[in-house]
Design a protein around this motif. Sequence first.
Motif, PDB file in Angstrom:
ATOM      1  N   HIS A 250      11.552 -19.772   7.771  1.00  0.00           N
ATOM      2  CA  HIS A 250      11.950 -18.470   7.255  1.00  0.00           C
ATOM      3  C   HIS A 250      10.780 -17.972   6.408  1.00  0.00           C
ATOM      4  CE1 HIS A 250      15.682 -20.697   7.959  1.00  0.00           C
ATOM      5  NE2 HIS A 250      16.286 -19.536   8.139  1.00  0.00           N
ATOM      6  N   THR A 251      10.367 -16.731   6.604  1.00  0.00           N
ATOM      7  CA  THR A 251       9.176 -16.258   5.915  1.00  0.00           C
ATOM      8  C   THR A 251       9.176 -14.741   5.805  1.00  0.00           C
ATOM      9  OG1 THR A 251       6.749 -16.452   5.838  1.00  0.00           O
ATOM     10  CG2 THR A 251       7.765 -16.109   8.011  1.00  0.00           C
ATOM     11  N   THR A 252       8.130 -14.212   5.192  1.00  0.00           N
ATOM     12  CA  THR A 252       7.961 -12.771   5.031  1.00  0.00           C
ATOM     13  C   THR A 252       6.620 -12.347   5.611  1.00  0.00           C
ATOM     14  OG1 THR A 252       6.816 -12.915   2.897  1.00  0.00           O
ATOM     15  CG2 THR A 252       9.239 -12.896   2.844  1.00  0.00           C
ATOM     16  N   ALA A 253       6.482 -11.057   5.859  1.00  0.00           N
ATOM     17  CA  ALA A 253       5.199 -10.538   6.338  1.00  0.00           C
ATOM     18  C   ALA A 253       4.117 -10.718   5.283  1.00  0.00           C
ATOM     19  CB  ALA A 253       5.333  -9.061   6.705  1.00  0.00           C
ATOM     20  N   GLY A 254       4.500 -10.593   4.016  1.00  0.00           N
ATOM     21  CA  GLY A 254       3.524 -10.775   2.942  1.00  0.00           C
ATOM     22  C   GLY A 254       2.976 -12.182   2.892  1.00  0.00           C
ATOM     23  N   ASP A 255       3.793 -13.165   3.242  1.00  0.00           N
ATOM     24  CA  ASP A 255       3.313 -14.546   3.297  1.00  0.00           C
ATOM     25  C   ASP A 255       2.470 -14.790   4.551  1.00  0.00           C
ATOM     26  OD1 ASP A 255       4.562 -15.124   0.941  1.00  0.00           O
ATOM     27  OD2 ASP A 255       5.914 -16.647   1.751  1.00  0.00           O
ATOM     28  N   MET A 256       2.932 -14.290   5.665  1.00  0.00           N
ATOM     29  CA  MET A 256       2.242 -14.575   6.927  1.00  0.00           C
ATOM     30  C   MET A 256       0.873 -13.910   7.004  1.00  0.00           C
ATOM     31  SD  MET A 256       4.018 -16.767   8.558  1.00  0.00           S
ATOM     32  CE  MET A 256       3.503 -16.742  10.276  1.00  0.00           C
ATOM     33  N   VAL A 257       0.656 -12.853   6.239  1.00  0.00           N
ATOM     34  CA  VAL A 257      -0.668 -12.242   6.260  1.00  0.00           C
ATOM     35  C   VAL A 257      -1.702 -13.194   5.668  1.00  0.00           C
ATOM     36  CG1 VAL A 257      -0.705 -11.067   3.995  1.00  0.00           C
ATOM     37  CG2 VAL A 257      -1.846 -10.014   5.962  1.00  0.00           C
ATOM     38  N   ARG A 258      -1.272 -14.076   4.774  1.00  0.00           N
ATOM     39  CA  ARG A 258      -2.184 -15.067   4.201  1.00  0.00           C
ATOM     40  C   ARG A 258      -2.541 -16.140   5.227  1.00  0.00           C
ATOM     41  NH1 ARG A 258       1.283 -13.253   0.271  1.00  0.00           N
ATOM     42  NH2 ARG A 258       0.325 -12.632  -1.696  1.00  0.00           N
ATOM     43  N   LEU A 259      -1.554 -16.504   6.069  1.00  0.00           N
ATOM     44  CA  LEU A 259      -1.845 -17.472   7.121  1.00  0.00           C
ATOM     45  C   LEU A 259      -2.765 -16.850   8.180  1.00  0.00           C
ATOM     46  CD1 LEU A 259      -1.286 -20.357   7.967  1.00  0.00           C
ATOM     47  CD2 LEU A 259       0.749 -19.570   9.188  1.00  0.00           C
ATOM     48  N   LEU A 260      -2.589 -15.560   8.443  1.00  0.00           N
ATOM     49  CA  LEU A 260      -3.523 -14.849   9.324  1.00  0.00           C
ATOM     50  C   LEU A 260      -4.931 -14.921   8.755  1.00  0.00           C
ATOM     51  CD1 LEU A 260      -1.512 -11.593  10.176  1.00  0.00           C
ATOM     52  CD2 LEU A 260      -2.192 -13.339  11.823  1.00  0.00           C
TER      53      LEU A 260
END
Length: 557
Positions: free
Chosen positions: A265-275
Amino acid sequence: MPTSLSRRRFLSRSTAVGAGTVVAASGLSRAESNAETGRDDGIESVIEWAAERALSDHDAGGLAVAVVEDGDVALTGGYGHAFRSEDVPVRADETLFRVGSVSKVATWTAAMQLVDADRVDAGASVNDYLDAVTVPRADYEPVALEHLATHTPGFEVRGWGDAVRDPAYVRPLAESVSTDVPTRVRPPGELPQYTNYAAALAGQLVADVRGRSFGASVEATVFDPLGMTNSTFRPAPSGLVPADGTAVADVVDFYSDVAPASGLHTTAGDMVRLLQANLNGGVADGERILSADAVAEMHRRWYAPHERMDGMAFGLFEQSRGDARLVRHGGSVPSFAAEFSLRPETGSGLFVVAHGPEASDAKQEVVDAILDRIAPVESGGARPTPSAMPERADELAGRYRSVNTADNATSEKLVFGLLTGQPIDVRVADDGTLVTEQGDSVDRWVEVEPLLFEHVETDEMLLFSDDGGEVSHLLRGLSAYERIGYLERLSVQGWLATLAAVTALTGLVGWPLARGWRRVRGGGDPPPSATRARWVAGAGAADWCCSSSRRRSPSSP
């Protein structure tokens, strides 16, 4: 069912967090106006327009987006409303989404960290590192982490045990991966076969090497360093469903029982860091989670059925888009669909997630709009046309079924193979094109190398494999299909089963009736030898039919 709140009205008051924008409450949005005038204000307008259109055209309530260009955050945005909360706008930094198999991106990142630290050899047997479970030994080479990451370990598909309907029944990962361990049915590295078990086993390997649970390991080595404070593998985190006392069972009935494969479960704000970490040599916001060399290793090709076909990076799928090479992973669970895609050569990437009955369609509409910007494809260009008949045309025609069907010898074979898998029928047309039919889909292909075919309209490739001089398998992308004989077709098996049943009933029912009739007429019983002959004929036919359904093609392992 469609939400009662007008999506366009909700969009008008929905805030796109970060570099996102607010959609105009009335009249044309800026993106729509720009589309009409040909003006382009940048990525914000592109996504605003695509998101508004996606939520208007499809039965989806909300979506979140993150885009990186040239290694920098170009946008994080939220559109529509939160899941089952029509009065709560999607906020990129706060709103949780389920991402399904995009969870695997975090899992393979954690696994690559162990390779990067020389704690795991990607080419060594996983049994050297696993404590909670032992991969069955077979007359093949050992299964290695590289096989798990490319979905080529040679396991049969394990259909049971991937999900439960209540979070109270989610098992510890060690129990999940050690229950119903799939059988090894072919040498590792030979054929691709997507399975959640591969990622789940890799997650357990991470846990065993780290000496702590998988969730705690990823949190400590990936989430915390990158500041992904809202990301979790907990089965039912607060914030996903309404905080109004609604029972969990009334909101969602899918909970991953293999968290590394589908439980994030995650957010777009978190996944942009993984990008960013993937596109900036392992660094995001000054925090490093992988060396630059390890990131390059993660993105390079590790497996492909043919050098001209898309294959697998380390846990990520290759996708050719014109001249661009993407490495990506999609995911979906009930009511949610997500996409994580990278173009490493330009430092560009995207994350899109949506919720709703038509989440997949809404998500894809936004993904396509972003890819048109970060990986544009020139239209036109010559498409392949046949110059002659395929080199081995007479050997290609026939029916091919998913190897999932051929591998499973238990009740899973019916559920996940015969009743759910669609076979591919192959024939060669008079003009030399290869024609495939799968369900309602009909495609045409042109041979570009012996046994290798290119789609007449797209860049998709189709490959036939040769086993000892005979065509045995068909590979469409990374989906493998095994050629089957006429008597192994499900429709034929059905007729044979019916015939066997009728024959058996003739012996079991017809004979007593005939005997009774003869007694009424004063006749005697037939000779014992004749009775036995009829019984053997009926029972033997039934046994032959059943045994033939259990037999495998000679090309099966």
